[in-house]
Design a protein around this motif. Structure first.
Motif, PDB file in Angstrom:
ATOM      1  N   ARG A   1       0.849  -1.183   0.000  1.00  0.00           N
ATOM      2  CA  ARG A   1       0.000   0.000   0.000  1.00  0.00           C
ATOM      3  C   ARG A   1       0.884   1.233   0.000  1.00  0.00           C
ATOM      4  NH1 ARG A   1      -3.627   2.849   4.614  1.00  0.00           N
ATOM      5  NH2 ARG A   1      -5.403   3.522   3.326  1.00  0.00           N
ATOM      6  N   LEU A   2       0.709   2.047  -1.036  1.00  0.00           N
ATOM      7  CA  LEU A   2       1.446   3.290  -1.145  1.00  0.00           C
ATOM      8  C   LEU A   2       0.589   4.440  -0.627  1.00  0.00           C
ATOM      9  CD1 LEU A   2       2.953   2.955  -4.742  1.00  0.00           C
ATOM     10  CD2 LEU A   2       3.841   2.064  -2.581  1.00  0.00           C
ATOM     11  N   SER A   3       1.267   5.423  -0.037  1.00  0.00           N
ATOM     12  CA  SER A   3       0.594   6.632   0.430  1.00  0.00           C
ATOM     13  C   SER A   3       1.323   7.841  -0.123  1.00  0.00           C
ATOM     14  CB  SER A   3       0.592   6.708   1.951  1.00  0.00           C
ATOM     15  OG  SER A   3      -0.064   5.618   2.529  1.00  0.00           O
ATOM     16  N   CYS A   4       0.579   8.907  -0.330  1.00  0.00           N
ATOM     17  CA  CYS A   4       1.171  10.158  -0.793  1.00  0.00           C
ATOM     18  C   CYS A   4       0.434  11.296  -0.104  1.00  0.00           C
ATOM     19  CB  CYS A   4       1.063  10.291  -2.301  1.00  0.00           C
ATOM     20  SG  CYS A   4       1.577  11.900  -2.944  1.00  0.00           S
ATOM     21  N   ALA A   5       1.162  12.036   0.726  1.00  0.00           N
ATOM     22  CA  ALA A   5       0.563  13.134   1.474  1.00  0.00           C
ATOM     23  C   ALA A   5       1.015  14.463   0.903  1.00  0.00           C
ATOM     24  CB  ALA A   5       0.952  13.033   2.942  1.00  0.00           C
ATOM     25  N   ALA A   6       0.061  15.332   0.666  1.00  0.00           N
ATOM     26  CA  ALA A   6       0.358  16.680   0.183  1.00  0.00           C
ATOM     27  C   ALA A   6       0.325  17.650   1.351  1.00  0.00           C
ATOM     28  CB  ALA A   6      -0.658  17.097  -0.875  1.00  0.00           C
ATOM     29  N   SER A   7       1.256  18.578   1.346  1.00  0.00           N
ATOM     30  CA  SER A   7       1.303  19.577   2.411  1.00  0.00           C
ATOM     31  C   SER A   7       1.696  20.926   1.829  1.00  0.00           C
ATOM     32  CB  SER A   7       2.316  19.153   3.487  1.00  0.00           C
ATOM     33  OG  SER A   7       3.619  19.078   2.951  1.00  0.00           O
ATOM     34  N   GLY A   8       1.421  21.972   2.604  1.00  0.00           N
ATOM     35  CA  GLY A   8       1.744  23.322   2.154  1.00  0.00           C
ATOM     36  C   GLY A   8       0.507  24.195   2.136  1.00  0.00           C
ATOM     37  N   SER A   9       0.583  25.279   1.411  1.00  0.00           N
ATOM     38  CA  SER A   9      -0.505  26.254   1.364  1.00  0.00           C
ATOM     39  C   SER A   9      -1.573  25.824   0.357  1.00  0.00           C
ATOM     40  CB  SER A   9       0.043  27.631   1.011  1.00  0.00           C
ATOM     41  OG  SER A   9       0.844  27.554  -0.160  1.00  0.00           O
ATOM     42  N   ILE A  10      -2.243  24.725   0.690  1.00  0.00           N
ATOM     43  CA  ILE A  10      -3.209  24.117  -0.220  1.00  0.00           C
ATOM     44  C   ILE A  10      -4.601  24.686  -0.010  1.00  0.00           C
ATOM     45  CG2 ILE A  10      -4.319  21.946  -0.874  1.00  0.00           C
ATOM     46  CD1 ILE A  10      -1.695  20.561   0.012  1.00  0.00           C
TER      47      ILE A  10
ATOM     48  N   ALA B   1      -9.606  15.019   3.807  1.00  0.00           N
ATOM     49  CA  ALA B   1      -9.298  15.728   5.050  1.00  0.00           C
ATOM     50  C   ALA B   1      -7.804  15.704   5.355  1.00  0.00           C
ATOM     51  CB  ALA B   1     -10.075  15.118   6.207  1.00  0.00           C
ATOM     52  N   LYS B   2      -7.139  14.659   4.877  1.00  0.00           N
ATOM     53  CA  LYS B   2      -5.699  14.516   5.125  1.00  0.00           C
ATOM     54  C   LYS B   2      -4.861  14.864   3.906  1.00  0.00           C
ATOM     55  CE  LYS B   2      -6.228  10.868   8.609  1.00  0.00           C
ATOM     56  NZ  LYS B   2      -5.867   9.469   8.988  1.00  0.00           N
ATOM     57  N   ASN B   3      -5.500  15.285   2.821  1.00  0.00           N
ATOM     58  CA  ASN B   3      -4.783  15.597   1.579  1.00  0.00           C
ATOM     59  C   ASN B   3      -3.874  14.442   1.162  1.00  0.00           C
ATOM     60  OD1 ASN B   3      -5.965  18.141   1.376  1.00  0.00           O
ATOM     61  ND2 ASN B   3      -4.312  19.140   2.495  1.00  0.00           N
ATOM     62  N   THR B   4      -4.395  13.248   1.254  1.00  0.00           N
ATOM     63  CA  THR B   4      -3.596  12.054   1.019  1.00  0.00           C
ATOM     64  C   THR B   4      -4.286  11.140   0.017  1.00  0.00           C
ATOM     65  OG1 THR B   4      -2.651  12.145   3.249  1.00  0.00           O
ATOM     66  CG2 THR B   4      -2.540  10.036   2.112  1.00  0.00           C
ATOM     67  N   VAL B   5      -3.473  10.563  -0.862  1.00  0.00           N
ATOM     68  CA  VAL B   5      -3.965   9.575  -1.816  1.00  0.00           C
ATOM     69  C   VAL B   5      -3.244   8.260  -1.542  1.00  0.00           C
ATOM     70  CG1 VAL B   5      -2.272  10.210  -3.593  1.00  0.00           C
ATOM     71  CG2 VAL B   5      -4.417   9.096  -4.262  1.00  0.00           C
ATOM     72  N   TYR B   6      -3.962   7.157  -1.733  1.00  0.00           N
ATOM     73  CA  TYR B   6      -3.430   5.830  -1.468  1.00  0.00           C
ATOM     74  C   TYR B   6      -3.517   4.975  -2.728  1.00  0.00           C
ATOM     75  CZ  TYR B   6      -4.502   7.436   3.268  1.00  0.00           C
ATOM     76  OH  TYR B   6      -4.584   8.173   4.427  1.00  0.00           O
ATOM     77  N   LEU B   7      -2.643   3.980  -2.796  1.00  0.00           N
ATOM     78  CA  LEU B   7      -2.722   2.988  -3.859  1.00  0.00           C
ATOM     79  C   LEU B   7      -2.537   1.619  -3.217  1.00  0.00           C
ATOM     80  CD1 LEU B   7      -3.033   2.644  -6.957  1.00  0.00           C
ATOM     81  CD2 LEU B   7      -0.543   2.446  -7.047  1.00  0.00           C
ATOM     82  N   GLN B   8      -3.619   0.869  -3.129  1.00  0.00           N
ATOM     83  CA  GLN B   8      -3.557  -0.496  -2.627  1.00  0.00           C
ATOM     84  C   GLN B   8      -3.269  -1.416  -3.810  1.00  0.00           C
ATOM     85  OE1 GLN B   8      -3.851  -1.773   0.601  1.00  0.00           O
ATOM     86  NE2 GLN B   8      -3.223  -3.683  -0.393  1.00  0.00           N
ATOM     87  N   MET B   9      -2.163  -2.121  -3.727  1.00  0.00           N
ATOM     88  CA  MET B   9      -1.733  -2.974  -4.824  1.00  0.00           C
ATOM     89  C   MET B   9      -1.769  -4.428  -4.364  1.00  0.00           C
ATOM     90  SD  MET B   9       1.448  -0.716  -6.313  1.00  0.00           S
ATOM     91  CE  MET B   9       2.451  -0.934  -4.846  1.00  0.00           C
TER      92      MET B   9
END
Length: 124
Positions: free
Chosen positions: A19-28, A74-82
Motif C-alpha cells: 500500500r502506497l501513500s502520498c501526502a500533500a502539504s503546504g498552502s493548499i 481531510a488529510k490531503n492524502t492519496v493511497y494505492l492499494q496494490m
C-alpha cells in the motif's frame, strides 16, 4: 510551497500486496485530481490510476482488478492499494496532483505537482 511525499514502497514476492501513500502539504486551497504513475527501467512513464475530488477513478488496463486508488480529502492524502503484484509491476511509483494554492492573498493552480517517487520491486 506544496510538497508531495510518498511512502510504502518496498520488496514483495509475486502475488503479494503493498500500500502506497502520498501526502500533500503546504498552502493548499484545494486538490483536484490525484494520481499515481510509474516508470520501469528503460520504459516510458505510464499512468497507473487517478482519482478526482468527487471520487471518480480511472485505471490503466494492466492494473484493473488488482489495484485500488483512494483518497482522504481531510488529510490531503492519496493511497494505492496494490494486490496480486506481478514482476512487471516493478517500477518507481510517483504520485502527482492538480492543486490550487492560496498564498499571500492569491490563488494559483498547478496541474503537475510530483512526489519524489518510491521503489516497488516484485520478485518472481
Amino acid at each position: 510551497q506544496v510538497q508531495l511525499v510518498e511512502s510504502g514502497g518496498g520488496l514483495v514476492q509475486a502475488g503479494g500486496s503493498l500500500r502506497l501513500s502520498c501526502a500533500a502539504s503546504g498552502s493548499i486551497f484545494s486538490i483536484n485530481v490525484m494520481g499515481w504513475y510509474r516508470q520501469a527501467p528503460g520504459k516510458q512513464r505510464e499512468l497507473v490510476a487517478t482519482i478526482a475530488k468527487d471520487g471518480t477513478t480511472n485505471y490503466a488496463d494492466s492494473v484493473k482488478g488488482r489495484f485500488t486508488i483512494s483518497r482522504d480529502n481531510a488529510k490531503n492524502t492519496v493511497y494505492l492499494q496494490m494486490n496480486s503484484l506481478k514482476p512487471e509491476d516493478t517500477a518507481v511509483y510517483k504520485c502527482a496532483a492538480d492543486i490550487t494554492e492560496y498564498s499571500s492573498g492569491r490563488y494559483s493552480r498547478k496541474y503537475d505537482y510530483w512526489g519524489q517517487g518510491t521503489q516497488v520491486t516484485v520478485s518472481s
